[in-house]
Design a protein around this motif. Structure first.
Motif, PDB file in Angstrom:
ATOM      1  N   PHE A  52       0.833  -1.204   0.000  1.00  0.00           N
ATOM      2  CA  PHE A  52       0.000   0.000   0.000  1.00  0.00           C
ATOM      3  C   PHE A  52       0.868   1.255   0.000  1.00  0.00           C
ATOM      4  CE2 PHE A  52       0.418  -1.168   4.483  1.00  0.00           C
ATOM      5  CZ  PHE A  52       0.768   0.028   5.069  1.00  0.00           C
ATOM      6  N   ARG A  53       2.105   1.151   0.456  1.00  0.00           N
ATOM      7  CA  ARG A  53       3.011   2.304   0.455  1.00  0.00           C
ATOM      8  C   ARG A  53       3.247   2.807  -0.969  1.00  0.00           C
ATOM      9  NH1 ARG A  53       8.211   1.188   3.571  1.00  0.00           N
ATOM     10  NH2 ARG A  53       7.029   2.001   5.315  1.00  0.00           N
ATOM     11  N   GLU A  54       3.543   1.879  -1.897  1.00  0.00           N
ATOM     12  CA  GLU A  54       3.773   2.284  -3.285  1.00  0.00           C
ATOM     13  C   GLU A  54       2.503   2.846  -3.919  1.00  0.00           C
ATOM     14  OE1 GLU A  54       6.926  -0.217  -1.993  1.00  0.00           O
ATOM     15  OE2 GLU A  54       4.883  -0.940  -2.280  1.00  0.00           O
ATOM     16  N   VAL A  55       1.362   2.261  -3.589  1.00  0.00           N
ATOM     17  CA  VAL A  55       0.091   2.750  -4.129  1.00  0.00           C
ATOM     18  C   VAL A  55      -0.184   4.169  -3.630  1.00  0.00           C
ATOM     19  CG1 VAL A  55      -2.414   2.378  -4.207  1.00  0.00           C
ATOM     20  CG2 VAL A  55      -0.849   0.416  -4.386  1.00  0.00           C
ATOM     21  N   ILE A  56       0.008   4.403  -2.343  1.00  0.00           N
ATOM     22  CA  ILE A  56      -0.243   5.727  -1.761  1.00  0.00           C
ATOM     23  C   ILE A  56       0.726   6.762  -2.332  1.00  0.00           C
ATOM     24  CG2 ILE A  56      -0.101   7.063   0.384  1.00  0.00           C
ATOM     25  CD1 ILE A  56      -1.317   4.577   1.781  1.00  0.00           C
ATOM     26  N   HIS A  57       2.000   6.403  -2.468  1.00  0.00           N
ATOM     27  CA  HIS A  57       2.977   7.334  -3.055  1.00  0.00           C
ATOM     28  C   HIS A  57       2.577   7.710  -4.481  1.00  0.00           C
ATOM     29  CE1 HIS A  57       6.479   7.481  -0.180  1.00  0.00           C
ATOM     30  NE2 HIS A  57       5.687   6.598   0.385  1.00  0.00           N
ATOM     31  N   THR A  58       2.112   6.722  -5.237  1.00  0.00           N
ATOM     32  CA  THR A  58       1.686   6.992  -6.614  1.00  0.00           C
ATOM     33  C   THR A  58       0.471   7.911  -6.625  1.00  0.00           C
ATOM     34  OG1 THR A  58       2.550   4.852  -7.316  1.00  0.00           O
ATOM     35  CG2 THR A  58       0.984   5.925  -8.789  1.00  0.00           C
ATOM     36  N   VAL A  65      -4.775   9.973  -8.760  1.00  0.00           N
ATOM     37  CA  VAL A  65      -5.118   9.155  -9.922  1.00  0.00           C
ATOM     38  C   VAL A  65      -4.044   8.087 -10.135  1.00  0.00           C
ATOM     39  CG1 VAL A  65      -5.523   9.186 -12.418  1.00  0.00           C
ATOM     40  CG2 VAL A  65      -6.305  11.096 -11.007  1.00  0.00           C
ATOM     41  N   LEU A  66      -4.492   6.839 -10.238  1.00  0.00           N
ATOM     42  CA  LEU A  66      -3.556   5.755 -10.537  1.00  0.00           C
ATOM     43  C   LEU A  66      -3.370   5.596 -12.039  1.00  0.00           C
ATOM     44  CD1 LEU A  66      -4.572   3.028  -7.925  1.00  0.00           C
ATOM     45  CD2 LEU A  66      -2.577   4.536  -7.881  1.00  0.00           C
TER      46      LEU A  66
END
Length: 155
Positions: A52-58, A65-66
């Protein structure tokens, strides 16, 4: 206690994704199963970890927006790992030092599972609770000395 003890209690469910999956697909999988990481697998081998860290940073970098980004673009492609035989006393300081919440467990090139910092903390607490219970039982059954006292005779 070894990492294999955690995996035995945790069970064999392993959540994975492919590096070409979109972040949206992978985030949906993480939300669906209420998990914080996915092992990124390609050709049967671990090639990274998505947390989730990489998702939140993105999300933070891209105004929430992903988009159509692939997992490959943001995954940790060199995750720290351990083996089933690694002692928890070795894993805890590594996870703390490197701020790692999820660690793949590898047996050579085979992914055996993923342990989380929560799994490690729970194992330590469970072990300490068991030890406390055993000590209390031992103290409760403390043998009497020749005078009939049941208290320990400390100098």
């Amino acid at each position: 206690m070894k990492v294999s003890d955690i995996l035995r209690v945790k069970g064999g469910t392993l959540y994975t994704c492919h590096p070409d999956d979109t972040l949206i697909q992978s985030a949906a999988t993480m939300a669906q199963f209420d998990i914080g990481s996915l092992a990124v697998m390609e050709h049967g081998e671990l090639v990274g970890m998505l947390t989730f860290r990489e998702v939140i940073h993105t999300l933070a970098k891209n105004n929430g927006v992903l988009g159509t980004r692939a997992v490959r673009a943001v995954m940790d492609d060199h995750p720290m790992s351990c083996t089933p035989e690694t002692e928890l006393d070795e894993v805890r300081p590594l996870m703390l030092e490197r701020h790692t919440r999820y660690m793949p467990v590898m047996d050579n090139k085979m992914l055996m599972g993923v342990i989380s910092f929560y799994d490690v903390a729970k194992a330590v607490v469970d072990s300490q609770n068991f030890e406390n219970k055993m000590l209390k039982a031992y103290i409760r059954d403390w043998p009497e000395d020749e005078t009939g006292k049941t208290e320990p005779n400390f100098p």
